[in-house]
Design an enzyme around this catalytic site. Structure first.
Site, short mmCIF file in Angstrom:
data_model
loop_
_atom_site.label_atom_id
_atom_site.label_comp_id
_atom_site.label_asym_id
_atom_site.label_seq_id
_atom_site.Cartn_x
_atom_site.Cartn_y
_atom_site.Cartn_z
N GLY A 220 71.28 56.04 22.19
CA GLY A 220 70.94 54.80 22.86
C GLY A 220 71.20 54.81 24.35
O GLY A 220 71.84 55.72 24.90
N HIS A 221 70.72 53.76 25.01
CA HIS A 221 70.80 53.66 26.46
C HIS A 221 72.24 53.63 26.96
O HIS A 221 73.13 53.09 26.33
CB HIS A 221 70.03 52.44 26.98
CG HIS A 221 70.40 51.14 26.35
ND1 HIS A 221 69.47 50.21 25.98
CD2 HIS A 221 71.60 50.61 26.02
CE1 HIS A 221 70.06 49.15 25.48
NE2 HIS A 221 71.37 49.37 25.49
N ASN A 222 72.45 54.26 28.11
CA ASN A 222 73.73 54.33 28.82
C ASN A 222 74.78 55.20 28.13
O ASN A 222 75.90 55.30 28.64
CB ASN A 222 74.35 52.94 29.05
CG ASN A 222 73.39 51.95 29.62
OD1 ASN A 222 72.50 52.28 30.37
ND2 ASN A 222 73.57 50.69 29.23
N SER A 240 75.63 52.62 25.19
CA SER A 240 76.88 52.55 25.97
C SER A 240 78.07 53.18 25.27
O SER A 240 79.22 52.82 25.54
CB SER A 240 77.20 51.09 26.33
OG SER A 240 76.15 50.53 27.10
#
Length: 294
Positions: A220-222, A240
């Site tokens: 997932g993002h970050n 994250s």
């Protein structure tokens, strides 16, 4: 540059209090709390712990938060905007004032390194590919992705697309969180077939040197994955997450968003990871528990 007064007017139905007079103030960027960019705006989610400390230590000039963050002397140099739903308000501001057509923080020159082998069916957008890379059939690499040397990416993998973080407004409509950052992949990384690696929202999604990822994984993002990790097939890592170095994650675990995994950690197959894991531990189960110290 955007006039802060225009932003406040746009979100006025959500605003509870503004700490300063906003006339003649401008916003140049939206950013993470640790950004050193001038005249930038950030936010703190309602669920965050130690929100006051986060606010006081942040570098941003304009800060969107809830009323639990008090306007102390340490915050007199910031404009604190108290709102009912910081995450939704930040998304609305991004949608209206910092659309990707306007806000483009990732600006790299497309480049292909020496001795790279790229399948004719692969799609490489405005990305940077290092030396001696092998990119197999039907791989898609989106704008802004940066890939180091000696990387192998197997068939069907997609890197750098937008994720699906959403917030629902009071009318029931969903608003996507902005994805304005990118993906950075180190050197000597292997990525198996049919994986997806989402680009970051305001900070990059990162895969460290030497990490090996099997097929059907979702990152997932970050998320930041350290060096020399071994990630088996069908692992789902939410947004994250931070994974340390030299970890082993066996088949099919699910890692909750925003958790921290230490160095030299082993996660057993099928585990559900809902909390942080310190260094040098083995965890297993759903929900997972510590099995032993390594």
């Amino acid at each position: 540059m955007i006039q802060l007064s225009d932003i406040i007017e746009y979100i006025k139905e959500y605003v509870i209090n503004v700490s300063h007079d906003v006339e003649d103030l401008v916003v140049k960027n939206i950013s993470t709390l640790d950004s050193s960019l001038p005249e930038c705006m950030g936010w703190i989610a309602t669920y965050k712990k130690e929100k006051q400390k986060l606010a006081e230590q942040s570098n941003v000039k304009y800060l969107i938060t809830d009323t639990e963050v008090l306007i102390t002397p340490k915050l007199f140099n910031k404009v604190i905007i108290h709102v009912s739903n910081p995450r939704l308000v930040f998304i609305l501001i991004a949608e209206r004032f910092f659309h990707p057509n306007y806000y483009k923080p990732i600006d790299i020159q497309k480049s292909i390194g020496k001795n790279a082998q790229i399948s004719p069916s692969a799609t490489i957008m405005n990305a940077s590919i290092g030396n001696n890379c092998i990119i197999h059939s039907n791989v898609v690499i989106y704008d802004g992705v940066e890939i180091g040397d000696d990387v192998i990416i197997h068939a069907g993998t997609v890197i750098g697309h937008s994720g699906l973080g959403c917030e629902r407004d009071q009318y029931g409509s969903l608003h996507k969180f902005p994805h304005y950052s990118n993906v950075i992949i180190g050197s000597k990384v292997d990525i198996g077939p049919n994986c997806q690696i989402t680009k970051g929202t305001l900070s990059p999604t990162t895969i460290g040197d030497g990490t090996k990822i099997d097929g059907l994984c979702s990152i997932g993002h970050n998320t930041v994955i350290g060096k020399n990790n071994w990630i088996a097939s069908s692992v789902t890592i939410a947004g994250s997450v931070k994974v340390g170095h030299a970890c082993i994650i066996y088949e099919q675990p699910h890692l909750k968003d925003s958790i921290r995994i230490g160095n030299n950690v082993i996660i057993g197959m099928g585990s559900l990871i809902l909390q942080n894991i310190p260094d040098n531990q083995m965890w297993y189960g759903a929900p997972a528990k510590q099995i032993k110290q390594l």
